[in-house]
Scaffold this motif. Sequence first.
Motif, PDB file in Angstrom:
ATOM      1  N   SER A 110     -13.183 -45.806  61.730  1.00 45.96           N
ATOM      2  CA  SER A 110     -12.342 -46.584  62.639  1.00 45.96           C
ATOM      3  C   SER A 110     -12.588 -46.193  64.089  1.00 45.96           C
ATOM      4  CB  SER A 110     -10.865 -46.435  62.281  1.00 45.96           C
ATOM      5  OG  SER A 110     -10.444 -45.107  62.456  1.00 45.96           O
ATOM      6  N   LEU A 111     -12.832 -44.909  64.346  1.00 44.07           N
ATOM      7  CA  LEU A 111     -13.116 -44.476  65.720  1.00 44.07           C
ATOM      8  C   LEU A 111     -14.447 -45.025  66.231  1.00 44.07           C
ATOM      9  CD1 LEU A 111     -11.989 -40.733  65.756  1.00 44.07           C
ATOM     10  CD2 LEU A 111     -10.901 -42.658  66.905  1.00 44.07           C
ATOM     11  N   LEU A 112     -15.441 -45.027  65.341  1.00 46.90           N
ATOM     12  CA  LEU A 112     -16.759 -45.511  65.733  1.00 46.90           C
ATOM     13  C   LEU A 112     -16.915 -47.021  65.563  1.00 46.90           C
ATOM     14  CD1 LEU A 112     -18.929 -42.669  64.136  1.00 46.90           C
ATOM     15  CD2 LEU A 112     -18.238 -42.909  66.526  1.00 46.90           C
ATOM     16  N   GLY A 113     -15.948 -47.630  64.877  1.00 47.19           N
ATOM     17  CA  GLY A 113     -15.988 -49.078  64.684  1.00 47.19           C
ATOM     18  C   GLY A 113     -17.074 -49.545  63.744  1.00 47.19           C
ATOM     19  N   ILE A 114     -17.358 -48.762  62.705  1.00 49.72           N
ATOM     20  CA  ILE A 114     -18.440 -49.139  61.796  1.00 49.72           C
ATOM     21  C   ILE A 114     -17.964 -49.426  60.386  1.00 49.72           C
ATOM     22  CG2 ILE A 114     -20.280 -47.986  63.041  1.00 49.72           C
ATOM     23  CD1 ILE A 114     -19.956 -45.588  61.209  1.00 49.72           C
TER      24      ILE A 114
ATOM     25  N   MET B  35      -8.267 -51.262  55.028  1.00 50.00           N
ATOM     26  CA  MET B  35      -9.158 -50.297  54.428  1.00 50.00           C
ATOM     27  C   MET B  35      -9.888 -50.972  53.267  1.00 50.00           C
ATOM     28  SD  MET B  35      -8.330 -46.591  52.713  1.00 50.00           S
ATOM     29  CE  MET B  35      -6.727 -47.029  52.168  1.00 50.00           C
ATOM     30  N   ASP B  36     -11.187 -50.822  53.249  1.00 54.75           N
ATOM     31  CA  ASP B  36     -12.029 -51.403  52.213  1.00 54.75           C
ATOM     32  C   ASP B  36     -12.208 -50.388  51.086  1.00 54.75           C
ATOM     33  OD1 ASP B  36     -13.818 -53.062  50.879  1.00 54.75           O
ATOM     34  OD2 ASP B  36     -15.521 -52.239  51.983  1.00 54.75           O
ATOM     35  N   LEU B  37     -11.877 -50.766  49.863  1.00 59.88           N
ATOM     36  CA  LEU B  37     -11.929 -49.861  48.721  1.00 59.88           C
ATOM     37  C   LEU B  37     -13.354 -49.395  48.431  1.00 59.88           C
ATOM     38  CD1 LEU B  37     -10.320 -48.457  46.524  1.00 59.88           C
ATOM     39  CD2 LEU B  37     -10.653 -50.473  45.102  1.00 59.88           C
ATOM     40  N   THR B  38     -14.323 -50.273  48.568  1.00 60.87           N
ATOM     41  CA  THR B  38     -15.712 -49.902  48.301  1.00 60.87           C
ATOM     42  C   THR B  38     -16.191 -48.827  49.276  1.00 60.87           C
ATOM     43  OG1 THR B  38     -16.129 -52.135  47.497  1.00 60.87           O
ATOM     44  CG2 THR B  38     -18.049 -50.791  48.009  1.00 60.87           C
TER      45      THR B  38
ATOM     46  N   GLY C 117     -21.100 -45.399  55.351  1.00 61.25           N
ATOM     47  CA  GLY C 117     -20.141 -44.742  54.474  1.00 61.25           C
ATOM     48  C   GLY C 117     -20.623 -43.378  54.026  1.00 61.25           C
ATOM     49  N   PHE C 118     -21.906 -43.279  53.656  1.00 62.26           N
ATOM     50  CA  PHE C 118     -22.457 -41.991  53.264  1.00 62.26           C
ATOM     51  C   PHE C 118     -22.523 -41.032  54.446  1.00 62.26           C
ATOM     52  CE2 PHE C 118     -23.952 -43.699  49.197  1.00 62.26           C
ATOM     53  CZ  PHE C 118     -23.728 -42.604  48.386  1.00 62.26           C
ATOM     54  N   ALA C 119     -22.851 -41.528  55.617  1.00 63.72           N
ATOM     55  CA  ALA C 119     -22.943 -40.656  56.791  1.00 63.72           C
ATOM     56  C   ALA C 119     -21.577 -40.110  57.182  1.00 63.72           C
ATOM     57  CB  ALA C 119     -23.560 -41.428  57.956  1.00 63.72           C
ATOM     58  N   THR C 120     -20.591 -40.988  57.307  1.00 63.17           N
ATOM     59  CA  THR C 120     -19.271 -40.527  57.731  1.00 63.17           C
ATOM     60  C   THR C 120     -18.587 -39.704  56.646  1.00 63.17           C
ATOM     61  OG1 THR C 120     -18.241 -42.627  57.056  1.00 63.17           O
ATOM     62  CG2 THR C 120     -18.920 -42.420  59.356  1.00 63.17           C
ATOM     63  N   GLY C 121     -18.681 -40.122  55.415  1.00 62.43           N
ATOM     64  CA  GLY C 121     -18.069 -39.375  54.316  1.00 62.43           C
ATOM     65  C   GLY C 121     -18.731 -38.041  54.075  1.00 62.43           C
ATOM     66  N   GLY C 122     -20.055 -38.031  54.071  1.00 56.67           N
ATOM     67  CA  GLY C 122     -20.788 -36.787  53.845  1.00 56.67           C
ATOM     68  C   GLY C 122     -20.563 -35.769  54.944  1.00 56.67           C
ATOM     69  N   LEU C 123     -20.584 -36.232  56.179  1.00 59.38           N
ATOM     70  CA  LEU C 123     -20.339 -35.342  57.311  1.00 59.38           C
ATOM     71  C   LEU C 123     -18.920 -34.783  57.258  1.00 59.38           C
ATOM     72  CD1 LEU C 123     -21.308 -34.191  60.052  1.00 59.38           C
ATOM     73  CD2 LEU C 123     -20.315 -36.227  61.090  1.00 59.38           C
ATOM     74  N   SER C 124     -17.956 -35.643  57.053  1.00 58.78           N
ATOM     75  CA  SER C 124     -16.557 -35.198  56.998  1.00 58.78           C
ATOM     76  C   SER C 124     -16.303 -34.266  55.821  1.00 58.78           C
ATOM     77  CB  SER C 124     -15.625 -36.402  56.886  1.00 58.78           C
ATOM     78  OG  SER C 124     -15.750 -37.229  58.007  1.00 58.78           O
ATOM     79  N   GLY C 125     -16.851 -34.604  54.669  1.00 55.07           N
ATOM     80  CA  GLY C 125     -16.682 -33.757  53.491  1.00 55.07           C
ATOM     81  C   GLY C 125     -17.328 -32.394  53.647  1.00 55.07           C
TER      82      GLY C 125
ATOM     83  N   ASP D 230     -23.319 -54.408  52.425  1.00 58.30           N
ATOM     84  CA  ASP D 230     -24.726 -54.426  52.794  1.00 58.30           C
ATOM     85  C   ASP D 230     -25.213 -52.992  52.973  1.00 58.30           C
ATOM     86  OD1 ASP D 230     -23.464 -53.777  55.148  1.00 58.30           O
ATOM     87  OD2 ASP D 230     -24.459 -55.291  56.349  1.00 58.30           O
ATOM     88  N   ILE D 231     -26.488 -52.830  53.225  1.00 59.01           N
ATOM     89  CA  ILE D 231     -27.089 -51.504  53.326  1.00 59.01           C
ATOM     90  C   ILE D 231     -26.515 -50.723  54.507  1.00 59.01           C
ATOM     91  CG2 ILE D 231     -29.104 -52.223  54.668  1.00 59.01           C
ATOM     92  CD1 ILE D 231     -29.120 -49.643  51.839  1.00 59.01           C
ATOM     93  N   GLY D 232     -26.199 -51.379  55.588  1.00 55.28           N
ATOM     94  CA  GLY D 232     -25.608 -50.705  56.748  1.00 55.28           C
ATOM     95  C   GLY D 232     -24.258 -50.102  56.433  1.00 55.28           C
ATOM     96  N   THR D 233     -23.462 -50.809  55.667  1.00 55.29           N
ATOM     97  CA  THR D 233     -22.151 -50.310  55.267  1.00 55.29           C
ATOM     98  C   THR D 233     -22.286 -49.108  54.343  1.00 55.29           C
ATOM     99  OG1 THR D 233     -21.271 -52.547  55.428  1.00 55.29           O
ATOM    100  CG2 THR D 233     -19.980 -50.963  54.178  1.00 55.29           C
ATOM    101  N   ILE D 234     -23.225 -49.171  53.435  1.00 58.31           N
ATOM    102  CA  ILE D 234     -23.453 -48.061  52.510  1.00 58.31           C
ATOM    103  C   ILE D 234     -23.923 -46.828  53.275  1.00 58.31           C
ATOM    104  CG2 ILE D 234     -24.867 -47.258  50.577  1.00 58.31           C
ATOM    105  CD1 ILE D 234     -24.854 -50.201  49.588  1.00 58.31           C
ATOM    106  N   VAL D 235     -24.871 -47.007  54.175  1.00 53.55           N
ATOM    107  CA  VAL D 235     -25.401 -45.886  54.951  1.00 53.55           C
ATOM    108  C   VAL D 235     -24.320 -45.279  55.836  1.00 53.55           C
ATOM    109  CG1 VAL D 235     -27.026 -45.273  56.795  1.00 53.55           C
ATOM    110  CG2 VAL D 235     -27.788 -46.656  54.862  1.00 53.55           C
TER     111      VAL D 235
END
Length: 96
Positions: free
Chosen positions: A51-55, A1-4, A72-80, A65-70
């Motif tokens: 982990s399910l989507l492998g991203i 798990m990546d802390l960032t 993270g915001f997509a999966t976190g925002g949707l789940s939240g 990088d920008i892909g990781t940030i995007v």
Amino acid sequence: MDLTSLIIQLISGAIGGNAAGALSDKTSLGTLGNSIVGALGGGIGGQILSSLLGIGGAAATSGLDIGTIVSGFATGGLSGGVTALVIGLLKSRFAH
């Protein structure tokens, strides 16, 4: 798990939780409640979705990088948002 990635998902989960709470007064848990539930949902759900989507693994190997940030915001925002909405619906359903 990546802390960032986890921090990004927690923050975006709180934002998503507040956005879901703003959609309806009946399902809102208040600003603090939406933020807490959204952050928890964003952190846990974001890690599961990543982990399910492998991203999620790219940040640990290639740096942030920008892909990781995007993603993270997509999966976190949707789940939240979904978590805050579900908890809000349950609260309003059983409060009567």
